[in-house]
Design a protein around this motif. Structure first.
Motif, PDB file in Angstrom:
ATOM      1  N   ILE A 130       0.863  -1.177   0.000  1.00 43.67           N
ATOM      2  CA  ILE A 130       0.000   0.000   0.000  1.00 43.67           C
ATOM      3  C   ILE A 130       0.897   1.223   0.000  1.00 43.67           C
ATOM      4  CG2 ILE A 130      -1.765   1.299   1.246  1.00 43.67           C
ATOM      5  CD1 ILE A 130      -2.688  -1.323   2.494  1.00 43.67           C
ATOM      6  N   SER A 131       0.666   2.136  -0.928  1.00 40.35           N
ATOM      7  CA  SER A 131       1.478   3.355  -1.036  1.00 40.35           C
ATOM      8  C   SER A 131       0.573   4.578  -0.974  1.00 40.35           C
ATOM      9  CB  SER A 131       2.268   3.380  -2.343  1.00 40.35           C
ATOM     10  OG  SER A 131       3.142   2.280  -2.432  1.00 40.35           O
ATOM     11  N   ALA A 132       1.058   5.617  -0.313  1.00 44.90           N
ATOM     12  CA  ALA A 132       0.323   6.874  -0.249  1.00 44.90           C
ATOM     13  C   ALA A 132       1.331   8.017  -0.194  1.00 44.90           C
ATOM     14  CB  ALA A 132      -0.589   6.913   0.968  1.00 44.90           C
ATOM     15  N   GLY A 133       1.003   9.105  -0.857  1.00 41.09           N
ATOM     16  CA  GLY A 133       1.908  10.250  -0.864  1.00 41.09           C
ATOM     17  C   GLY A 133       1.469  11.292  -1.859  1.00 41.09           C
ATOM     18  N   GLY A 134       2.439  11.936  -2.475  1.00 38.10           N
ATOM     19  CA  GLY A 134       2.112  13.018  -3.388  1.00 38.10           C
ATOM     20  C   GLY A 134       3.057  13.085  -4.564  1.00 38.10           C
ATOM     21  N   TYR A 135       2.918  14.153  -5.339  1.00 40.48           N
ATOM     22  CA  TYR A 135       3.761  14.378  -6.512  1.00 40.48           C
ATOM     23  C   TYR A 135       3.777  15.860  -6.834  1.00 40.48           C
ATOM     24  CZ  TYR A 135      -0.834  14.413  -8.743  1.00 40.48           C
ATOM     25  OH  TYR A 135      -2.142  14.684  -9.062  1.00 40.48           O
ATOM     26  N   VAL A 136       4.835  16.270  -7.505  1.00 41.83           N
ATOM     27  CA  VAL A 136       4.914  17.615  -8.069  1.00 41.83           C
ATOM     28  C   VAL A 136       5.214  17.456  -9.548  1.00 41.83           C
ATOM     29  CG1 VAL A 136       5.632  18.752  -5.942  1.00 41.83           C
ATOM     30  CG2 VAL A 136       7.370  17.825  -7.487  1.00 41.83           C
ATOM     31  N   GLY A 137       4.768  18.392 -10.352  1.00 37.76           N
ATOM     32  CA  GLY A 137       4.959  18.270 -11.790  1.00 37.76           C
ATOM     33  C   GLY A 137       5.204  19.605 -12.461  1.00 37.76           C
ATOM     34  N   TYR A 138       5.768  19.537 -13.671  1.00 36.45           N
ATOM     35  CA  TYR A 138       6.023  20.734 -14.483  1.00 36.45           C
ATOM     36  C   TYR A 138       5.534  20.467 -15.905  1.00 36.45           C
ATOM     37  CZ  TYR A 138       8.328  24.580 -16.872  1.00 36.45           C
ATOM     38  OH  TYR A 138       8.571  25.704 -17.641  1.00 36.45           O
ATOM     39  N   LEU A 139       4.759  21.410 -16.452  1.00 36.73           N
ATOM     40  CA  LEU A 139       4.203  21.284 -17.796  1.00 36.73           C
ATOM     41  C   LEU A 139       5.304  21.433 -18.839  1.00 36.73           C
ATOM     42  CD1 LEU A 139       1.520  21.092 -19.495  1.00 36.73           C
ATOM     43  CD2 LEU A 139       1.571  23.603 -19.548  1.00 36.73           C
ATOM     44  N   VAL A 140       5.484  20.405 -19.678  1.00 35.29           N
ATOM     45  CA  VAL A 140       6.515  20.462 -20.720  1.00 35.29           C
ATOM     46  C   VAL A 140       5.916  20.665 -22.111  1.00 35.29           C
ATOM     47  CG1 VAL A 140       8.195  19.119 -19.433  1.00 35.29           C
ATOM     48  CG2 VAL A 140       6.561  17.924 -20.882  1.00 35.29           C
ATOM     49  N   ARG A 141       4.626  20.306 -22.284  1.00 34.87           N
ATOM     50  CA  ARG A 141       3.998  20.510 -23.596  1.00 34.87           C
ATOM     51  C   ARG A 141       2.491  20.359 -23.462  1.00 34.87           C
ATOM     52  NH1 ARG A 141       5.021  16.924 -29.041  1.00 34.87           N
ATOM     53  NH2 ARG A 141       3.550  15.560 -27.982  1.00 34.87           N
ATOM     54  N   SER A 142       1.763  21.107 -24.271  1.00 37.15           N
ATOM     55  CA  SER A 142       0.310  20.943 -24.344  1.00 37.15           C
ATOM     56  C   SER A 142      -0.166  21.362 -25.722  1.00 37.15           C
ATOM     57  CB  SER A 142      -0.397  21.765 -23.256  1.00 37.15           C
ATOM     58  OG  SER A 142      -0.055  23.131 -23.361  1.00 37.15           O
ATOM     59  N   HIS A 143      -1.228  20.723 -26.196  1.00 35.15           N
ATOM     60  CA  HIS A 143      -1.781  21.091 -27.500  1.00 35.15           C
ATOM     61  C   HIS A 143      -3.241  20.654 -27.595  1.00 35.15           C
ATOM     62  CE1 HIS A 143      -0.745  16.839 -28.381  1.00 35.15           C
ATOM     63  NE2 HIS A 143      -1.692  16.914 -29.312  1.00 35.15           N
ATOM     64  N   THR A 144      -3.934  21.241 -28.546  1.00 33.34           N
ATOM     65  CA  THR A 144      -5.284  20.808 -28.871  1.00 33.34           C
ATOM     66  C   THR A 144      -5.263  20.124 -30.238  1.00 33.34           C
ATOM     67  OG1 THR A 144      -5.799  22.972 -29.853  1.00 33.34           O
ATOM     68  CG2 THR A 144      -6.431  22.619 -27.545  1.00 33.34           C
ATOM     69  N   LYS A 145      -6.226  19.229 -30.426  1.00 29.91           N
ATOM     70  CA  LYS A 145      -6.359  18.532 -31.705  1.00 29.91           C
ATOM     71  C   LYS A 145      -7.850  18.459 -32.033  1.00 29.91           C
ATOM     72  CE  LYS A 145      -5.463  14.050 -33.932  1.00 29.91           C
ATOM     73  NZ  LYS A 145      -4.892  12.690 -33.746  1.00 29.91           N
ATOM     74  N   LYS A 146      -8.223  18.952 -33.209  1.00 31.01           N
ATOM     75  CA  LYS A 146      -9.638  19.001 -33.604  1.00 31.01           C
ATOM     76  C   LYS A 146      -9.808  18.450 -35.009  1.00 31.01           C
ATOM     77  CE  LYS A 146      -9.598  23.402 -31.265  1.00 31.01           C
ATOM     78  NZ  LYS A 146      -9.471  24.837 -31.535  1.00 31.01           N
ATOM     79  N   MET A 147     -10.964  17.810 -35.222  1.00 34.56           N
ATOM     80  CA  MET A 147     -11.371  17.375 -36.552  1.00 34.56           C
ATOM     81  C   MET A 147     -12.848  17.714 -36.714  1.00 34.56           C
ATOM     82  SD  MET A 147      -9.410  13.697 -36.998  1.00 34.56           S
ATOM     83  CE  MET A 147      -9.874  13.560 -38.734  1.00 34.56           C
TER      84      MET A 147
END
Length: 209
Positions: A130-147
């Motif tokens: 059983i594991s419990a805790g947290g995380y931190v993150g940094y955005l490296v890329r994002s995009h939208t895709k539409k059709m």
């Protein structure tokens, strides 16, 4: 992946929506909204005979939000100042086109830190953890895709869309023989202004963090 509860802390962000945005505008196609977390590095530090451990590492986290409605995460105009107090940068609007695909994809580098308790660390066929805790993150890329309906053309835009560059959250998992059930909850809102959404995800994890 799921955007979680929705509110708004910046009317200007949604100024292009009339009537005002609501939860249904951000409704997801649940079968096509996918969260993938890829372990890059995993380390484990024993606190007590491998029964109690600290687990940490580096992961690559991808969320694919597939929307039912034809909303646009619009790209920010460059060097644009507020007009009459309304910010003119990235905003969400409704599109007159009917999209058969409408996605927002985010990519974060994340550092998890969890406390893990194991029942039989020296007998892998019997071991449950059983594991419990947290995380931190940094955005490296994002995009939208539409059709658009009736078209095969893919429309992509690469932009940060006012998404939070930094994130942190909590996670919990139960595992056995390399397979775990996990739950993750962001404690930072998805965007740095505008809609107030706290994404969460759950699923199966195979051999890793």
């Amino acid at each position: 992946a799921n955007p979680g509860p929705l509110g708004s802390d910046d009317a200007g962000f949604l100024a292009k929506m009339n009537p005002a945005a609501n939860v249904s505008d951000f409704e997801l196609r649940s079968g096509k909204s996918v969260h993938i977390n890829i372990g890059i590095v995993k380390q484990q530090l024993s606190l007590y005979k491998n029964y109690i451990n600290i687990v940490y590492g580096l992961t690559y986290d991808i969320s694919n939000w597939s929307y039912k409605r034809s909303i646009d995460w619009n790209k920010a105009p460059e060097n644009q100042l507020p007009i009459q107090g309304i910010y003119q940068g990235p905003y969400v609007s409704r599109d007159s086109n009917d999209f058969r695909k409408n996605r927002l994809v985010t990519n974060y580098l994340q550092v998890p830190l969890m406390l893990r308790i194991e029942t039989s660390p020296h007998h892998t066929t019997k071991n449950v953890y059983i594991s419990a805790g947290g995380y931190v993150g940094y955005l490296v890329r994002s995009h939208t895709k539409k059709m658009v309906q009736g078209s095969t053309a893919k429309i992509k835009q690469y932009e940060d869309f006012n998404l939070n560059k930094f994130q942190y959250g909590m996670q919990f998992e139960v595992g056995y023989q390399g397979v775990a059930i996990f739950v993750k909850q962001d404690l930072t809102p998805m965007t740095s202004y505008g809609t107030v959404q706290y994404p969460y995800s759950f699923g199966l994890r195979i051999t890793g963090l």
